[in-house]
Structure formats: structure tokens, C-alpha cells
Design a protein around this motif. Structure first.
Motif, PDB file in Angstrom:
ATOM      1  N   GLU A   6       0.826  -1.197   0.000  1.00  0.00           N
ATOM      2  CA  GLU A   6       0.000   0.000   0.000  1.00  0.00           C
ATOM      3  C   GLU A   6       0.861   1.247   0.000  1.00  0.00           C
ATOM      4  OE1 GLU A   6      -3.080  -2.350   2.872  1.00  0.00           O
ATOM      5  OE2 GLU A   6      -1.109  -1.592   3.435  1.00  0.00           O
ATOM      6  N   ARG A  19      -5.289   9.806  -1.884  1.00  0.00           N
ATOM      7  CA  ARG A  19      -5.531   8.641  -2.740  1.00  0.00           C
ATOM      8  C   ARG A  19      -4.629   7.512  -2.284  1.00  0.00           C
ATOM      9  NH1 ARG A  19      -8.053   8.106  -7.668  1.00  0.00           N
ATOM     10  NH2 ARG A  19      -7.494   6.250  -8.909  1.00  0.00           N
ATOM     11  N   SER A  21      -3.252   3.637  -2.774  1.00  0.00           N
ATOM     12  CA  SER A  21      -3.056   2.646  -3.829  1.00  0.00           C
ATOM     13  C   SER A  21      -2.547   1.353  -3.215  1.00  0.00           C
ATOM     14  CB  SER A  21      -2.043   3.145  -4.858  1.00  0.00           C
ATOM     15  OG  SER A  21      -2.543   4.245  -5.583  1.00  0.00           O
ATOM     16  N   MET A  78      -3.685  -3.179  -9.639  1.00  0.00           N
ATOM     17  CA  MET A  78      -3.782  -2.113  -8.648  1.00  0.00           C
ATOM     18  C   MET A  78      -5.237  -1.938  -8.204  1.00  0.00           C
ATOM     19  SD  MET A  78      -0.702  -0.643  -8.328  1.00  0.00           S
ATOM     20  CE  MET A  78      -1.071   1.013  -7.750  1.00  0.00           C
ATOM     21  N   ASP A  80      -7.277   1.139  -6.014  1.00  0.00           N
ATOM     22  CA  ASP A  80      -7.111   2.459  -5.431  1.00  0.00           C
ATOM     23  C   ASP A  80      -8.335   2.854  -4.615  1.00  0.00           C
ATOM     24  OD1 ASP A  80      -5.416   3.892  -8.340  1.00  0.00           O
ATOM     25  OD2 ASP A  80      -4.692   2.618  -6.709  1.00  0.00           O
TER      26      ASP A  80
END
Length: 125
Positions: A6, A19, A21, A78, A80
Motif C-alpha cells: 500500500e 488517494r 493505492s 492495482m 485504489d
């Protein structure tokens, strides 16, 4: 070996945005639902958002609905979490989650097969 890494945590003022990810590896990424949970000090880990294996269906906790958006990129492995209009009560360690093959309920921690290491989000008033 399944691994999740992360990034994107930090400190912001109320009303700000972050944000998060999560880069996942070790499993066929598109075969599993993914999600985000959080845990504040002294509290149990709680569901924040989840997304189906295809990315076509999303789920949110009532406390974040309309402010957070989860997205999944199967090509780049990924997932998010865009967090807008952050509030002090959003302060917690946020964990990326990979679910088991047939999760009973994405909102349950018992449906999660693998956890990320966690990233701290701090929102000041």
C-alpha cells in the motif's frame, strides 16, 4: 506468495483528499474481489469499500458513501481508494484486502484472505 503493498497515506486537514493505492501480486488479480478496511485506535477493523472481481460493482460503508471511490485496474494489478472531503473520524490505519474466492459478504473481515501491511491516514480538524 501473495503480496500487497500500500501507498498514499499521510496527514491532511479536514476537507482535504488523499488517494491510497495497493499493488497486489501472487494471485490471478482479476479472479478476486478486493477491498479496503480501516482500523482506528481502540476500535475493531471495519469495512470501508469493496469492488467485485470484474470491477463492475462497488460497495461502500455508509460513513464514506459519496466521499470515497474504489477502483480496480486488472491490467496493472492495482486497487485504489480516492478519499475526498476527509473528516477527522476517517483517521485510521487503512488496509488493502484480497478476498477469498467466494466471499460470503465483502463487509466482513472473515471474508478476507490476504491483508496489506496498512497505511496511516490522519485527518486534523
Amino acid at each position: 506468495q501473495v503480496q500487497e503493498v500500500e501507498s498514499g497515506g499521510g496527514s491532511v486537514q479536514a476537507g482535504g483528499f488523499l488517494r491510497l493505492s495497493c499493488a497486489a501480486s501472487g494471485r490471478t488479480f482479476s479472479n478476486y474481489a478486493l477491498g479496503w478496511f480501516r482500523q482506528a485506535p481502540g476500535k475493531e477493523r471495519e469495512f470501508v469499500a469493496g469492488i467485485s472481481r470484474s470491477g463492475g460493482t462497488t460497495y461502500y460503508a455508509d460513513s464514506v458513501k459519496g466521499r470515497f471511490t474504489i477502483s480496480k485496474d486488472n491490467a496493472n494489478y492495482m486497487v485504489d481508494l480516492q478519499m475526498n472531503n476527509l473528516k477527522p473520524e476517517d483517521t485510521a490505519v487503512y488496509y488493502c484486502a484480497q478476498y477469498s474466492p467466494s466471499p460470503a459478504n465483502l463487509r466482513l473481515t472473515t471474508s478476507v484472505a490476504y491483508w496489506g501491511q496498512g497505511t496511516q491516514v490522519t485527518v486534523s480538524s
